[in-house]
Scaffold this motif. Structure first.
Motif, PDB file in Angstrom:
ATOM      1  N   TRP A 304       0.852  -1.184   0.000  1.00  0.00           N
ATOM      2  CA  TRP A 304       0.000   0.000   0.000  1.00  0.00           C
ATOM      3  C   TRP A 304       0.890   1.236   0.000  1.00  0.00           C
ATOM      4  CZ3 TRP A 304      -1.228  -4.399   2.606  1.00  0.00           C
ATOM      5  CH2 TRP A 304      -2.541  -4.879   2.549  1.00  0.00           C
ATOM      6  N   VAL A 305       0.457   2.297  -0.693  1.00  0.00           N
ATOM      7  CA  VAL A 305       1.250   3.533  -0.753  1.00  0.00           C
ATOM      8  C   VAL A 305       0.322   4.718  -0.567  1.00  0.00           C
ATOM      9  CG1 VAL A 305       2.932   4.876  -2.044  1.00  0.00           C
ATOM     10  CG2 VAL A 305       2.779   2.409  -2.447  1.00  0.00           C
ATOM     11  N   THR A 306       0.595   5.533   0.456  1.00  0.00           N
ATOM     12  CA  THR A 306      -0.076   6.820   0.636  1.00  0.00           C
ATOM     13  C   THR A 306       0.992   7.909   0.671  1.00  0.00           C
ATOM     14  OG1 THR A 306      -0.052   6.659   3.051  1.00  0.00           O
ATOM     15  CG2 THR A 306      -1.991   5.797   1.916  1.00  0.00           C
ATOM     16  N   PRO A 307       0.753   9.049   0.039  1.00  0.00           N
ATOM     17  CA  PRO A 307       1.793  10.069  -0.103  1.00  0.00           C
ATOM     18  C   PRO A 307       1.862  11.029   1.079  1.00  0.00           C
ATOM     19  CG  PRO A 307      -0.146  10.735  -1.293  1.00  0.00           C
ATOM     20  CD  PRO A 307      -0.471   9.392  -0.682  1.00  0.00           C
ATOM     21  N   ARG A 308       2.879  11.851   1.046  1.00  0.00           N
ATOM     22  CA  ARG A 308       2.869  13.029   1.911  1.00  0.00           C
ATOM     23  C   ARG A 308       1.676  13.908   1.542  1.00  0.00           C
ATOM     24  NH1 ARG A 308       8.422  16.011   3.379  1.00  0.00           N
ATOM     25  NH2 ARG A 308       9.968  14.382   2.996  1.00  0.00           N
ATOM     26  N   PHE A 309       1.220  14.707   2.495  1.00  0.00           N
ATOM     27  CA  PHE A 309       0.055  15.562   2.262  1.00  0.00           C
ATOM     28  C   PHE A 309       0.276  16.477   1.060  1.00  0.00           C
ATOM     29  CE2 PHE A 309      -3.745  16.786   4.821  1.00  0.00           C
ATOM     30  CZ  PHE A 309      -4.270  17.718   3.949  1.00  0.00           C
ATOM     31  N   GLU A 310       1.473  17.066   0.956  1.00  0.00           N
ATOM     32  CA  GLU A 310       1.731  18.064  -0.078  1.00  0.00           C
ATOM     33  C   GLU A 310       1.715  17.475  -1.484  1.00  0.00           C
ATOM     34  OE1 GLU A 310       4.128  19.087   3.674  1.00  0.00           O
ATOM     35  OE2 GLU A 310       3.703  17.307   2.459  1.00  0.00           O
ATOM     36  N   LEU A 311       1.813  16.149  -1.601  1.00  0.00           N
ATOM     37  CA  LEU A 311       1.877  15.482  -2.897  1.00  0.00           C
ATOM     38  C   LEU A 311       0.688  14.554  -3.116  1.00  0.00           C
ATOM     39  CD1 LEU A 311       5.684  14.699  -2.722  1.00  0.00           C
ATOM     40  CD2 LEU A 311       4.585  16.438  -4.136  1.00  0.00           C
ATOM     41  N   SER A 312      -0.366  14.774  -2.352  1.00  0.00           N
ATOM     42  CA  SER A 312      -1.508  13.860  -2.337  1.00  0.00           C
ATOM     43  C   SER A 312      -2.614  14.235  -3.315  1.00  0.00           C
ATOM     44  CB  SER A 312      -2.104  13.827  -0.927  1.00  0.00           C
ATOM     45  OG  SER A 312      -2.732  15.073  -0.632  1.00  0.00           O
ATOM     46  N   GLU A 313      -2.546  15.440  -3.895  1.00  0.00           N
ATOM     47  CA  GLU A 313      -3.609  16.006  -4.730  1.00  0.00           C
ATOM     48  C   GLU A 313      -4.802  16.486  -3.918  1.00  0.00           C
ATOM     49  OE1 GLU A 313      -4.121  13.026  -7.859  1.00  0.00           O
ATOM     50  OE2 GLU A 313      -1.930  12.942  -7.931  1.00  0.00           O
ATOM     51  N   HIS A 314      -4.664  16.511  -2.597  1.00  0.00           N
ATOM     52  CA  HIS A 314      -5.639  17.205  -1.759  1.00  0.00           C
ATOM     53  C   HIS A 314      -5.759  18.614  -2.329  1.00  0.00           C
ATOM     54  CE1 HIS A 314      -7.782  17.913   2.061  1.00  0.00           C
ATOM     55  NE2 HIS A 314      -7.725  16.592   2.220  1.00  0.00           N
ATOM     56  N   PRO A 315      -6.982  19.114  -2.578  1.00  0.00           N
ATOM     57  CA  PRO A 315      -7.135  20.244  -3.512  1.00  0.00           C
ATOM     58  C   PRO A 315      -6.525  21.568  -3.090  1.00  0.00           C
ATOM     59  CG  PRO A 315      -9.236  19.648  -2.509  1.00  0.00           C
ATOM     60  CD  PRO A 315      -8.274  18.556  -2.158  1.00  0.00           C
ATOM     61  N   GLU A 316      -6.147  21.727  -1.817  1.00  0.00           N
ATOM     62  CA  GLU A 316      -5.456  22.983  -1.495  1.00  0.00           C
ATOM     63  C   GLU A 316      -3.954  22.904  -1.774  1.00  0.00           C
ATOM     64  OE1 GLU A 316      -6.071  21.045   2.627  1.00  0.00           O
ATOM     65  OE2 GLU A 316      -6.757  20.833   0.556  1.00  0.00           O
ATOM     66  N   TYR A 317      -3.501  21.750  -2.278  1.00  0.00           N
ATOM     67  CA  TYR A 317      -2.138  21.609  -2.774  1.00  0.00           C
ATOM     68  C   TYR A 317      -2.178  21.362  -4.282  1.00  0.00           C
ATOM     69  CZ  TYR A 317      -0.149  21.604   1.896  1.00  0.00           C
ATOM     70  OH  TYR A 317       0.255  21.978   3.151  1.00  0.00           O
ATOM     71  N   SER A 318      -1.032  21.495  -4.923  1.00  0.00           N
ATOM     72  CA  SER A 318      -0.955  21.421  -6.380  1.00  0.00           C
ATOM     73  C   SER A 318      -1.269  20.020  -6.893  1.00  0.00           C
ATOM     74  CB  SER A 318       0.448  21.833  -6.838  1.00  0.00           C
ATOM     75  OG  SER A 318       0.661  21.496  -8.190  1.00  0.00           O
ATOM     76  N   PHE A 319      -2.255  19.928  -7.779  1.00  0.00           N
ATOM     77  CA  PHE A 319      -2.530  18.663  -8.445  1.00  0.00           C
ATOM     78  C   PHE A 319      -1.355  18.269  -9.335  1.00  0.00           C
ATOM     79  CE2 PHE A 319      -4.144  15.818 -11.634  1.00  0.00           C
ATOM     80  CZ  PHE A 319      -5.013  15.003 -10.935  1.00  0.00           C
ATOM     81  N   CYS A 320      -0.762  19.238  -9.976  1.00  0.00           N
ATOM     82  CA  CYS A 320       0.355  18.979 -10.889  1.00  0.00           C
ATOM     83  C   CYS A 320       1.514  18.297 -10.169  1.00  0.00           C
ATOM     84  CB  CYS A 320       0.789  20.299 -11.526  1.00  0.00           C
ATOM     85  SG  CYS A 320       2.097  20.154 -12.761  1.00  0.00           S
ATOM     86  N   HIS A 321       1.923  18.839  -9.033  1.00  0.00           N
ATOM     87  CA  HIS A 321       3.016  18.229  -8.271  1.00  0.00           C
ATOM     88  C   HIS A 321       2.609  16.841  -7.768  1.00  0.00           C
ATOM     89  CE1 HIS A 321       5.907  21.473  -8.300  1.00  0.00           C
ATOM     90  NE2 HIS A 321       4.995  22.342  -7.915  1.00  0.00           N
ATOM     91  N   GLY A 322       1.337  16.696  -7.368  1.00  0.00           N
ATOM     92  CA  GLY A 322       0.879  15.392  -6.898  1.00  0.00           C
ATOM     93  C   GLY A 322       0.910  14.349  -7.989  1.00  0.00           C
ATOM     94  N   GLN A 323       0.472  14.711  -9.198  1.00  0.00           N
ATOM     95  CA  GLN A 323       0.529  13.772 -10.308  1.00  0.00           C
ATOM     96  C   GLN A 323       1.982  13.418 -10.631  1.00  0.00           C
ATOM     97  OE1 GLN A 323      -1.586  13.540 -14.595  1.00  0.00           O
ATOM     98  NE2 GLN A 323       0.015  15.081 -14.462  1.00  0.00           N
ATOM     99  N   ASN A 324       2.874  14.386 -10.608  1.00  0.00           N
ATOM    100  CA  ASN A 324       4.288  14.092 -10.877  1.00  0.00           C
ATOM    101  C   ASN A 324       4.846  13.083  -9.886  1.00  0.00           C
ATOM    102  OD1 ASN A 324       4.470  15.687 -13.141  1.00  0.00           O
ATOM    103  ND2 ASN A 324       5.652  17.326 -12.180  1.00  0.00           N
TER     104      ASN A 324
END
Length: 449
Positions: A304-324
């Protein structure tokens, strides 16, 4: 029998083991949190071919991102059951172009989800909050998620796949490991001021589990429909337990307790894993190590893999960075020897307040929740296949169980589709399809992103 004793008896009927050290005057539990334990460093090397499987899949990687609906990400996808116009209290409302990030989270609590669902009318999303009115009826365009879009075209996109629970992250992340939420509909409640003080004093980040603050609680609904406030530390059987009983190694990657995003580390809420330092450090690892472990051939059969909050695509963070970030992880798998026998499942943990037009079937008191996307990526995945079969997070668990000959956990995975329709195990294994990173992501770049 006291009220507290009655609550414990009812919860025991759900298979939940909980330890109280007194009840505060506000009826919230007081208890002793587990002391911090460092995560393990790396999984032990293992020969995955030594474990017999039903299909030619020797690795399953289950990646869980944050807070998106199918219509928010793939509403424009050709041939899929997507929408570009929503229903806002009986009135048509176009889904406008979503920004890369929004300035605030959209409320998406349990009651918020029920309000958005509105008895199946799917028309109450904007009524939840001002932020919901501004951002719920938005969607990303293909150029915003080029890697996900390409993988959906080349592999499998599920358009009838639902979050397991109506509501937010905590119950849904528990479903990803246990096919149940321990009776919870919502996230744990903690005092924000105390959390901030705790972080300043110790550097530890917000936790939803056995090392939450001693005032933390989560409402739990028992089999009779009674609701009690309990600590967010449960003791039910998980998929990891089924794997251990069969002697099959597994790993769970998450942010550490010193990083934002530790709250999604689902095994932190499982007492017999979290409070056993040997099991914890054998199976729970820092997500920042995931690519190195892939490159070194260390991933066990199930991960199982869950990301750091900043790279999760949670909408107050960048979707672009999360997808990368996701692209880096999937590309690492595709460029490694493990690609030849891997099935990757990528989904998003809950609706996050965004609109979706498909009413989720209500199979029990907890869900399904509002529809989320599913990507299935594998050498054996069908090419350009839109999977209309109904699924939920327990479906990934059922795939694992059927592949390695395990039993089931609850009625959810017993009744779940196992997603085998997304594969053709007779086909010549397909080559990898690594995707480029988006070079134009706005805002700061986060570590490993």
């Amino acid at each position: 029998m006291t009220r507290r004793r009655r609550a414990l008896v009812r919860l025991a009927g759900l298979g939940l083991a909980l330890s109280f050290v007194g009840v505060a005057c506000n009826d919230a539990p007081r208890w002793t949190p587990a002391p911090p334990i460092p995560l393990g460093d790396h999984p032990a090397p293992v020969d995955v071919s030594a474990f017999p499987t039903r299909w030619p899949i020797k690795h399953v990687v289950f990646i869980i991102k944050e807070n998106r609906t199918f219509d928010n990400l793939f509403g424009l996808f050709p041939g899929a059951n997507g929408a570009t116009i929503g229903n806002d209290q009986g009135h048509p409302r176009p889904l406008t172009h979503a920004p890369d990030r929004i300035p605030e989270d959209i409320l998406h609590c349990y009651e918020c989800a029920l309000k958005a669902y509105d008895g199946g009318k799917m028309d109450g999303f904007a009524t939840v909050s001002d932020a919901a009115d501004r951002y719920a009826y938005t969607q990303l365009w293909p150029q915003d998620l080029p890697a996900y879009w390409q993988w959906a075209e080349d592999f499998v996109l599920g358009d009838n796949f639902f979050a397991s629970a109506q509501g937010p992250s905590f119950p849904n992340h528990l479903f990803t490991i246990a096919a149940q939420s321990g009776g919870t509909h919502d996230n744990p409640t903690q005092d924000i001021r105390l959390l901030q003080e705790h972080h300043r004093a110790s550097g530890l980040f917000k936790a939803w589990g056995c090392d939450s603050l001693d005032s933390a609680y989560v409402p739990v609904e028992d089999s009779e429909g009674n609701v009690e406030k309990v600590p967010p530390c449960f003791d039910f059987t998980t998929e990891g337990d089924l794997l251990m009983r069969a002697g099959i190694p597994w790993a769970y990657y998450s942010a550490t307790n010193m990083q934002n995003g530790y709250l999604w580390s689902a095994y932190d809420a499982v007492k017999h894993i979290r409070e056993n330092s040997r099991l914890w450090q054998t199976h729970i690892f820092p997500v920042d190590n995931i690519r190195q472990d892939i490159e070194n051939g260390l991933l066990p059969p199930v991960t199982w893999v869950t990301p750091r909050f900043e790279l999760s695509e949670h909408p107050e963070y960048s979707f672009c960075h999360g997808q990368n970030w996701t692209v880096r992880v999937v590309n690492a798998i595709m460029s490694s020897p493990m690609w030849k026998d891997t099935a990757i499942f990528i989904t998003w943990d809950d609706y996050g307040g965004f609109y979706d037009h498909v009413p989720p079937p209500q199979v029990d008191r907890f869900g399904f929740g509002i529809r989320v996307p599913l990507l299935v990526i594998s050498p054996y995945a069908k090419e350009g296949f839109i999977d209309h079969t109904r699924g939920e997070f327990s479906s990934v668990l059922r795939f694992i169980e059927d592949n390695w000959g395990l039993s089931q956990l609850t009625h959810r995975d017993r009744n779940a589709d196992n997603l085998s329709e997304a594969f053709d195990f007779t086909q010549v294994p397909r080559p990898p399809d690594p995707q480029p990173l988006r070079p134009d992501c706005p805002g700061p770049k986060f570590p490993d992103g």
